[in-house]
Write a protein that holds these residues in place. Structure first.
Motif, mmCIF file in Angstrom:
data_model
loop_
_atom_site.group_PDB
_atom_site.id
_atom_site.type_symbol
_atom_site.label_atom_id
_atom_site.label_comp_id
_atom_site.label_asym_id
_atom_site.label_seq_id
_atom_site.Cartn_x
_atom_site.Cartn_y
_atom_site.Cartn_z
ATOM 1 N N LYS A 148 -15.397 -27.568 0.838
ATOM 2 C CA LYS A 148 -16.346 -26.147 0.822
ATOM 3 C C LYS A 148 -15.855 -25.306 2.326
ATOM 4 O O LYS A 148 -15.514 -24.143 1.671
ATOM 5 C CB LYS A 148 -17.635 -26.389 0.707
ATOM 6 C CG LYS A 148 -18.603 -26.488 -1.102
ATOM 7 C CD LYS A 148 -19.492 -26.697 -0.475
ATOM 8 C CE LYS A 148 -20.226 -27.572 -1.419
ATOM 9 N NZ LYS A 148 -21.977 -27.144 -1.542
ATOM 10 N N SER A 149 -15.022 -26.244 2.999
ATOM 11 C CA SER A 149 -14.940 -25.376 3.925
ATOM 12 C C SER A 149 -13.721 -24.988 4.864
ATOM 13 O O SER A 149 -12.960 -25.248 5.506
ATOM 14 C CB SER A 149 -15.354 -26.517 5.563
ATOM 15 O OG SER A 149 -14.058 -27.774 5.628
ATOM 16 N N ASP A 176 -20.733 -27.097 4.934
ATOM 17 C CA ASP A 176 -19.893 -26.089 3.684
ATOM 18 C C ASP A 176 -18.831 -24.714 5.707
ATOM 19 O O ASP A 176 -18.448 -24.288 4.440
ATOM 20 C CB ASP A 176 -20.861 -24.991 3.090
ATOM 21 C CG ASP A 176 -21.990 -25.292 2.444
ATOM 22 O OD1 ASP A 176 -21.239 -26.675 2.355
ATOM 23 O OD2 ASP A 176 -22.628 -25.409 2.276
ATOM 24 N N TYR A 177 -18.514 -25.195 6.661
ATOM 25 C CA TYR A 177 -17.780 -24.471 6.807
ATOM 26 C C TYR A 177 -17.957 -25.401 9.039
ATOM 27 O O TYR A 177 -18.166 -26.450 9.378
ATOM 28 C CB TYR A 177 -18.754 -23.234 7.682
ATOM 29 C CG TYR A 177 -19.923 -23.707 8.513
ATOM 30 C CD1 TYR A 177 -20.466 -23.675 9.464
ATOM 31 C CD2 TYR A 177 -21.930 -23.874 7.746
ATOM 32 C CE1 TYR A 177 -21.173 -24.582 10.565
ATOM 33 C CE2 TYR A 177 -22.781 -24.197 8.026
ATOM 34 C CZ TYR A 177 -22.565 -24.367 9.960
ATOM 35 O OH TYR A 177 -23.768 -24.875 10.500
#
Length: 332
Positions: A50-51, A254-255
């Motif tokens: 996701k990142s 996610d980041y």
């Protein structure tokens, strides 16, 4: 020391931003790198991560080539065991036909994500990585317009130009494969901070000329954070320190964290040691410090090209890091 600088970008997601933002930033960065004088711009392949937004580097490479004018564009790299070497050859023959003399095909054999990625990309089966050397050999022949001895087919469109082939790796095994198959070789120190110079030496000493190239050609890729001051660089690097630690701990976010978030994190004694250990994968400092460390790295590897991978929050600091680096190296 005359060093060529290039860029590897993984399209990282920064706080409060979307995958679309990350890909747009990669596009802006490619245009910026071209303006600053970097030699090539590569994009990576990651799945179910996701990142990182870059899951289809061949598509992103086509987009970037269309939005730049002369910088070399390539993949760092296509994970060949997942795919048909014939199809990859055709994709890159199309790219080379569209953008003659500008396309690099970087290939690797890593899974590119969580274990399930291997099965999802291979219709429920685990890819046979033992076939990787044979795949690379057939890929080279296809790219050069050779007919397959069994199928009697060629990879089209045919043309005079052939994409530059780079085998990417982080071990002596990959170095020996590149040497035996006669391709260029990039050592990913940003993945493995140990034994890189030894692997590159093995590559040079064992290189065998091929239909693709007569002489060895090597480069090294590493994380770089360049700030206007050493203090600023360390502050920005704290974000990457925490991100790498989280991946090692199996914590997938996610980041990428901001430096503020990283500074608030409470590191255990063991985690502090891991952060220091991971600094082997990074070069951090002000422009003069970074220049000295990059030159030292190039001498250790005996290469004339260093590929820079910068992940910094916010995006403007990522852009600035590349600018400071281009300025201190007098890129044209």
């Amino acid at each position: 020391m005359n060093i060529t600088l290039s860029v590897l970008d993984q399209s990282p997601l920064l706080p409060n931003q979307t995958p679309s933002d990350a890909l747009q930033q990669t596009t802006e960065l490619a245009q910026w790198a071209e303006k600053l004088g970097y030699a090539r711009f590569w994009v990576s392949e990651h799945h179910s991560t996701k990142s990182l937004a870059g899951s289809a580097p061949e598509i992103l490479a086509a987009h970037l080539a269309a939005h730049t004018n002369h910088i070399r564009i390539g993949t760092g790299g296509v994970l060949l065991p997942h795919y048909s070497e014939y199809k990859i050859a055709e994709v890159f023959r199309v790219l080379e036909s569209l953008y003659p003399g500008r396309i690099d095909l970087g290939i690797g054999r890593a899974p590119g994500g969580m274990p399930g990625v291997n099965y999802a990309l291979n219709r429920g089966k685990y890819p046979n990585v033992q076939d990787y050397p044979k795949q690379v050999q057939e890929l080279i022949y296809y790219l050069h317009g050779e007919k397959h001895p069994t199928y009697q087919i060629q990879a089209t469109p045919l043309g005079e130009n052939v994409p530059s082939i780079w085998m990417l790796g982080s071990s002596g095994t990959s170095a020996m494969m590149a040497a035996e198959l006669g391709t260029s070789y990039t050592y990913a120190q940003f993945i493995n901070g140990e034994s890189g110079a030894t692997s590159m030496k093995q590559y040079y000493e064992s290189f065998q000329p091929s239909i693709h190239q007569n002489e060895p050609r090597g480069s090294v890729a590493i994380f770089v954070i360049c700030g206007e001051t050493e203090e600023e660089a360390e502050y920005l690097a704290s974000s990457l320190d925490l991100a790498l630690l989280r991946v090692e701990n199996g914590q997938f976010h996610d980041y990428f964290p901001s430096p503020e978030e990283a500074r608030q994190y409470s590191y255990s004694p063991f985690e502090k040691k891991r952060v220091q250990y991971n600094r082997q994968r990074m070069i951090v400092g002000n422009p003069e410090q970074v220049k000295e460390k990059i030159e030292k790295l190039a001498r250790a590897y005996e290469v004339g090209e260093v590929i820079v991978n910068t992940i910094a929050v916010p995006f403007e600091k990522r852009m600035k890091s590349y600018e400071l680096l281009a300025r201190v190296f007098n890129l044209q």
